[in-house]
Design a protein around this motif. Structure first.
Motif, PDB file in Angstrom:
ATOM      1  N   UNK A   1       7.774  20.057   3.628  1.00 54.42           N
ATOM      2  CA  UNK A   1       8.678  20.436   2.532  1.00 54.42           C
ATOM      3  C   UNK A   1       7.947  21.307   1.511  1.00 54.42           C
ATOM      4  N   UNK A   2       6.681  20.940   1.214  1.00 55.26           N
ATOM      5  CA  UNK A   2       5.907  21.731   0.250  1.00 55.26           C
ATOM      6  C   UNK A   2       5.734  23.159   0.756  1.00 55.26           C
ATOM      7  N   UNK A   3       5.572  23.316   2.077  1.00 53.94           N
ATOM      8  CA  UNK A   3       5.382  24.651   2.658  1.00 53.94           C
ATOM      9  C   UNK A   3       6.679  25.469   2.593  1.00 53.94           C
ATOM     10  N   UNK A   4       7.812  24.776   2.875  1.00 59.91           N
ATOM     11  CA  UNK A   4       9.086  25.505   2.983  1.00 59.91           C
ATOM     12  C   UNK A   4       9.845  25.605   1.655  1.00 59.91           C
ATOM     13  N   UNK A   5       9.769  24.538   0.842  1.00 58.93           N
ATOM     14  CA  UNK A   5      10.608  24.513  -0.372  1.00 58.93           C
ATOM     15  C   UNK A   5       9.802  24.354  -1.660  1.00 58.93           C
ATOM     16  N   UNK A   6       8.474  24.213  -1.536  1.00 60.06           N
ATOM     17  CA  UNK A   6       7.632  24.113  -2.728  1.00 60.06           C
ATOM     18  C   UNK A   6       7.210  22.690  -3.058  1.00 60.06           C
TER      19      UNK A   6
ATOM     20  N   UNK B   1       7.318  21.113  -5.853  1.00 61.31           N
ATOM     21  CA  UNK B   1       8.240  20.380  -6.734  1.00 61.31           C
ATOM     22  C   UNK B   1       9.242  19.540  -5.921  1.00 61.31           C
ATOM     23  N   UNK B   2       9.787  20.154  -4.851  1.00 57.88           N
ATOM     24  CA  UNK B   2      10.737  19.421  -3.994  1.00 57.88           C
ATOM     25  C   UNK B   2      10.022  18.279  -3.269  1.00 57.88           C
ATOM     26  N   UNK B   3       8.768  18.544  -2.843  1.00 56.22           N
ATOM     27  CA  UNK B   3       7.987  17.500  -2.158  1.00 56.22           C
ATOM     28  C   UNK B   3       7.759  16.308  -3.082  1.00 56.22           C
ATOM     29  N   UNK B   4       7.458  16.597  -4.361  1.00 58.74           N
ATOM     30  CA  UNK B   4       7.253  15.523  -5.344  1.00 58.74           C
ATOM     31  C   UNK B   4       8.533  14.702  -5.505  1.00 58.74           C
TER      32      UNK B   4
ATOM     33  N   UNK C   1       0.824  -1.214   0.000  1.00 55.89           N
ATOM     34  CA  UNK C   1       0.000   0.000   0.000  1.00 55.89           C
ATOM     35  C   UNK C   1       0.854   1.257   0.000  1.00 55.89           C
ATOM     36  N   UNK C   2       1.972   1.237   0.745  1.00 56.60           N
ATOM     37  CA  UNK C   2       2.890   2.387   0.810  1.00 56.60           C
ATOM     38  C   UNK C   2       3.485   2.665  -0.578  1.00 56.60           C
ATOM     39  N   UNK C   3       3.857   1.586  -1.286  1.00 54.49           N
ATOM     40  CA  UNK C   3       4.434   1.753  -2.625  1.00 54.49           C
ATOM     41  C   UNK C   3       3.405   2.377  -3.571  1.00 54.49           C
ATOM     42  N   UNK C   4       2.171   1.874  -3.512  1.00 55.34           N
ATOM     43  CA  UNK C   4       1.105   2.433  -4.361  1.00 55.34           C
ATOM     44  C   UNK C   4       0.844   3.894  -3.968  1.00 55.34           C
ATOM     45  N   UNK C   5       0.890   4.165  -2.638  1.00 55.83           N
ATOM     46  CA  UNK C   5       0.730   5.543  -2.147  1.00 55.83           C
ATOM     47  C   UNK C   5       1.727   6.480  -2.840  1.00 55.83           C
ATOM     48  N   UNK C   6       3.002   6.075  -2.855  1.00 55.59           N
ATOM     49  CA  UNK C   6       4.044   6.918  -3.451  1.00 55.59           C
ATOM     50  C   UNK C   6       3.791   7.116  -4.951  1.00 55.59           C
ATOM     51  N   UNK C   7       3.389   6.027  -5.633  1.00 57.11           N
ATOM     52  CA  UNK C   7       3.179   6.103  -7.085  1.00 57.11           C
ATOM     53  C   UNK C   7       2.033   7.058  -7.429  1.00 57.11           C
ATOM     54  N   UNK C   8       0.944   7.006  -6.649  1.00 57.87           N
ATOM     55  CA  UNK C   8      -0.198   7.884  -6.980  1.00 57.87           C
ATOM     56  C   UNK C   8      -0.005   9.285  -6.414  1.00 57.87           C
ATOM     57  N   UNK C   9       0.831   9.418  -5.349  1.00 57.14           N
ATOM     58  CA  UNK C   9       1.009  10.743  -4.733  1.00 57.14           C
ATOM     59  C   UNK C   9       1.715  11.714  -5.677  1.00 57.14           C
ATOM     60  N   UNK C  10       2.622  11.202  -6.525  1.00 60.61           N
ATOM     61  CA  UNK C  10       3.370  12.104  -7.420  1.00 60.61           C
ATOM     62  C   UNK C  10       2.416  12.899  -8.321  1.00 60.61           C
ATOM     63  N   UNK C  11       1.530  12.251  -9.107  1.00 62.73           N
ATOM     64  CA  UNK C  11       0.603  13.058  -9.923  1.00 62.73           C
ATOM     65  C   UNK C  11      -0.429  13.832  -9.092  1.00 62.73           C
ATOM     66  N   UNK C  12      -0.855  13.244  -7.953  1.00 63.55           N
ATOM     67  CA  UNK C  12      -1.873  13.931  -7.136  1.00 63.55           C
ATOM     68  C   UNK C  12      -1.325  15.217  -6.514  1.00 63.55           C
ATOM     69  N   UNK C  13      -0.057  15.187  -6.080  1.00 62.77           N
ATOM     70  CA  UNK C  13       0.557  16.398  -5.504  1.00 62.77           C
ATOM     71  C   UNK C  13       0.672  17.494  -6.557  1.00 62.77           C
ATOM     72  N   UNK C  14       1.061  17.090  -7.765  1.00 60.92           N
ATOM     73  CA  UNK C  14       1.204  18.079  -8.851  1.00 60.92           C
ATOM     74  C   UNK C  14      -0.142  18.711  -9.184  1.00 60.92           C
TER      75      UNK C  14
END
Lengths: 148, 125
Positions: B59-64, B66-69, A77-90
């Motif tokens: 990290x997103x708060x302090x460095x943005x 992009x760094x968090x990603x 679940x943690x691995x899937x979390x990381x994989x989906x978090x990248x596009x979701x954060x963006x």
């Protein structure tokens, strides 16, 4: 000590040990160069180490085995979390993206626990074999002499 | 890869307190679930991404963002290493002494995570 008091003590000891282990891994991450490795250490087994050591001390090795089986599913679940978090954060930013990814972790873990409760390897929890029984007393007396 | 002791003075005290609190909180959560629903259900939370969640938002708060990603991208390798950690403990904890099982599992986590990180970083270049 009643059973409930014992359980509260177990949770408190696990919490304190978990905090200390997370600090130890955080210190290692701070000291480490290059800094781009920091992300790898965000997924360190700090909480797992602390919890498993306390579990072994209080409830025994069979519970450590069962916890490790559950952890296999949690780690998928943690691995899937990381994989989906990248596009979701963006797309959604830090808070909404990270929380949505936690929801995905929950779904993956719930499905994994329902489908493979024994973990990825399907190893059944078995009791640790105890020490082999010893004979009550060694018969050191000489055999009776034959008269004929 | 090197270790610098002087780097420990860099983060403010409240960051260390927050890390301790997050570690204690997740461990307590895993402990409560273990007591209520059994050790296997509690084990699920030994790989709960709370520390990463806290780190990413800070990290997103302090460095943005992009760094968090970037940090989340690195954590993928750590998470794959966690699967290895749990598998090694499952296979060895009833056979070996606990300290040996956990030591080998931790070394497996480090080796797997860093090797995968190095391979993928090299392939991307």
């Amino acid at each position: 000590m009643s059973e409930m008091t014992g359980q509260i003590v177990e949770v408190v000891v696990k919490a304190l040990a978990g905090g200390v282990f997370v600090l130890a891994f955080a210190a290692l991450t701070e000291m480490l160069t290059p800094k781009r490795l920091a992300g790898v250490f965000c997924a360190s087994p700090s909480v797992a180490l602390a919890s498993l050591i306390v579990t072994a001390a209080i409830t025994g090795v069979p519970d450590v085995l069962a916890s490790a089986q559950g952890m296999q599913i949690g780690a998928v679940g943690f691995t899937v979390y990381c994989l989906v978090a990248v596009p979701l954060l963006r797309r959604w930013g830090a808070w909404r993206g990270a929380l949505a990814a936690v929801a995905v972790w929950g779904v993956v873990v719930a499905a994994g626990y329902a489908l493979a409760p024994q973990g990825l390897l399907g190893v059944r929890t078995t009791a640790v074999p105890g020490p082999r029984p010893q004979p009550a007393a060694l018969d050191l007396a000489p055999p009776p002499a034959r008269l004929s | 890869m090197r270790l610098r002791l002087s780097e420990l003075r860099r983060p403010p005290k409240r960051d260390w307190v927050a890390r301790f609190a997050f570690g204690a909180g997740v461990s307590a959560l895993a402990g409560v679930v273990s007591v209520l629903a059994g050790p296997r259900a509690g084990g699920l939370f030994l790989a709960f991404p709370a520390i990463l969640l806290a780190s990413v938002t800070l990290i997103a708060k302090e460095e943005g963002v992009r760094q968090a990603v970037q940090d989340v991208g690195g954590a993928i390798f750590g998470a794959l290493g966690l699967i290895g950690f749990a598998v090694v403990v499952t296979l060895t904890v009833t056979v070996w002494p606990l300290w040996l099982s956990l030591t080998i599992a931790t070394l497996s986590w480090a080796a797997l995570s860093l090797a995968l990180y190095a391979i993928v970083t090299r392939l991307r270049r």
